[in-house]
Design an enzyme around this catalytic site. Sequence first.
Site, mmCIF file in Angstrom:
data_model
loop_
_atom_site.group_PDB
_atom_site.id
_atom_site.type_symbol
_atom_site.label_atom_id
_atom_site.label_comp_id
_atom_site.label_asym_id
_atom_site.label_seq_id
_atom_site.Cartn_x
_atom_site.Cartn_y
_atom_site.Cartn_z
ATOM 1 N N HIS A 140 6.998 -26.749 1.507
ATOM 2 C CA HIS A 140 6.127 -27.767 0.903
ATOM 3 C C HIS A 140 5.023 -27.089 0.106
ATOM 4 O O HIS A 140 3.964 -27.661 -0.101
ATOM 5 C CB HIS A 140 5.549 -28.649 2.007
ATOM 6 C CG HIS A 140 6.631 -29.323 2.793
ATOM 7 N ND1 HIS A 140 7.101 -30.585 2.508
ATOM 8 C CD2 HIS A 140 7.401 -28.860 3.822
ATOM 9 C CE1 HIS A 140 8.089 -30.888 3.337
ATOM 10 N NE2 HIS A 140 8.290 -29.851 4.143
ATOM 11 N N LYS A 189 -13.465 2.790 -3.038
ATOM 12 C CA LYS A 189 -14.247 3.207 -1.866
ATOM 13 C C LYS A 189 -15.449 4.044 -2.320
ATOM 14 O O LYS A 189 -16.562 3.867 -1.837
ATOM 15 C CB LYS A 189 -13.388 4.075 -0.945
ATOM 16 C CG LYS A 189 -12.582 3.322 0.061
ATOM 17 C CD LYS A 189 -12.047 4.325 1.088
ATOM 18 C CE LYS A 189 -10.894 3.756 1.865
ATOM 19 N NZ LYS A 189 -10.175 4.771 2.625
ATOM 20 N N GLU A 213 0.830 -1.208 0.000
ATOM 21 C CA GLU A 213 0.000 0.000 0.000
ATOM 22 C C GLU A 213 0.867 1.262 0.000
ATOM 23 O O GLU A 213 0.451 2.313 -0.470
ATOM 24 C CB GLU A 213 -0.951 -0.016 1.212
ATOM 25 C CG GLU A 213 -2.183 0.861 1.011
ATOM 26 C CD GLU A 213 -3.255 0.685 2.086
ATOM 27 O OE1 GLU A 213 -3.018 0.018 3.102
ATOM 28 O OE2 GLU A 213 -4.361 1.231 1.888
HETATM 29 O O1 PA5 Z 1 -2.747 2.150 5.865
HETATM 30 C C1 PA5 Z 1 -3.811 2.711 5.734
HETATM 31 O O2 PA5 Z 1 -3.920 3.959 5.779
HETATM 32 C C2 PA5 Z 1 -5.073 1.920 5.533
HETATM 33 O O3 PA5 Z 1 -4.807 0.557 5.400
HETATM 34 C C3 PA5 Z 1 -6.023 2.140 6.702
HETATM 35 O O4 PA5 Z 1 -5.420 1.713 7.884
HETATM 36 C C4 PA5 Z 1 -7.360 1.409 6.487
HETATM 37 O O5 PA5 Z 1 -7.920 1.803 5.277
HETATM 38 C C5 PA5 Z 1 -8.315 1.695 7.628
HETATM 39 O O6 PA5 Z 1 -8.496 3.078 7.755
HETATM 40 P P1 PA5 Z 1 -9.161 3.719 9.031
HETATM 41 O O7 PA5 Z 1 -8.263 3.535 10.163
HETATM 42 O O8 PA5 Z 1 -9.349 5.163 8.682
HETATM 43 O O9 PA5 Z 1 -10.460 3.030 9.246
#
Ligand code: PA5
Length: 420
Positions: free
Chosen positions: A294, A408, A273
């Site tokens: 394995h 989203k 990410e």
């Molecule tokens: O790393 C990130 O920013 C994302 O993976 C968030 O942690 C995830 O989308 C959850 O977001 P939030 O904490 O606003 O619910």
Amino acid sequence: MFNINWDNIIEKDVNDKNKELAKKAIQGIKHKKETSEIGFMNVNEGIINTERLISTSKWIQDNADDFVVLGIGGSSLGGKTIVTALNNKFNKKGIRVHFIDNVDPDYFTDLLNSIDLKRTVFNVISKSGSTAETMAQFLVVYRLLFEKLGKKEAVSRIILTTDPKKGALRPLENSMGFKTLDVPQNIGGRFCALTDVGLLPAAVAGIDVKSLLKGAGEMANRSLTDDLVKNQMLEYSIVKYIHALKGYDISVLMPYSTKLFDFSLWYVQLWAESLGKQGKGQTPIPATGATDQHSQVQLFMEGPKDKLITFIGIKEHSNVVNIPDFETPIEAFSYLSGHTMKELLDAEMNSTQKALYENKVPSVKIELPKLDAYNLGALMMFFELATATTGEFMGINAFDQPGVELGKKYTYQMMGRKGY
Ligand code: PA5
């Protein structure tokens, strides 16, 4: 603190251009730290209220048999990683800690049916306070508690961990009286494992959060020098980067530890990410030794030569398991007798690494002295910093995630949210 063994890498020469790049990357990170643009390296510098965390965890331990984290992505993976690594999940006496990081109705229902709501505390974790999956979990749980236990008890059994000022959850502290904890403003989701986000579940499970922070703090301090010889994090990042430039752009993380499997998943999110942007990125793959010998190792060995593997070995385990003799010696397994499980695990790791290298598959080995809070804190900080540093090398912002926004928005639209 741990050692890194570099014997099995293929691209060994860091040229002057890359040394210069490494220097600039550290300067870039230091600048972001000094201007408070990013805060994850500061977790051991007094920004985490550990006394509040510990007293909250004591209250939970006294009032619950189950503790359920409602969150997803960075709001779940860090805590899950710490708890899986350091908690004994088979210990029937301690409080059970669960992470629901999805909206799978079957898993959700199974879990809720297995716990006593009167003896459960929920922790809703969302920095933004608007993540659809987490908010759906929150709404269902609040209603259930409200109907079974009444409003006062429902509010007291849900702790909100969110941005200190912004977001849709924060106002509920004053308007309804929920207890709250903080996700520091300058620490983004996947970098917040060592804040209240991951540390409350850890403390509830009885893990020493101060040692986690100490390990992280010491790793942060030693990783801010631009001297490649003294800075293992920087050396690791540049080695990965130069391999990626030569086509080894798949990054496998393979701890020889079942307890570190969630650590691999946490790493996958952090790396993917943060760095998968603008048509660039190294694809992370989670693996576990010896289990994946394995499974995926056949591919690592004979598939495309595009992988750099990071092994993680543990020097001293908490338990020694001796492999005993059998009644009648049978050659197929009698050679194992007299050894320990650790000897077998280490032999498998070292042999796999050697065989891969002979087959021109490069790897690096991190040698963790022990799987304890201090070393895990250091390891997590190491990978957070390596991610940030690699972002600097690649010229991309490791701290945003524009690629998930469109999906989203479509979800909001399909679920009827106004304005979408
Ligand atoms: O790393 C990130 O920013 C994302 O993976 C968030 O942690 C995830 O989308 C959850 O977001 P939030 O904490 O606003 O619910």
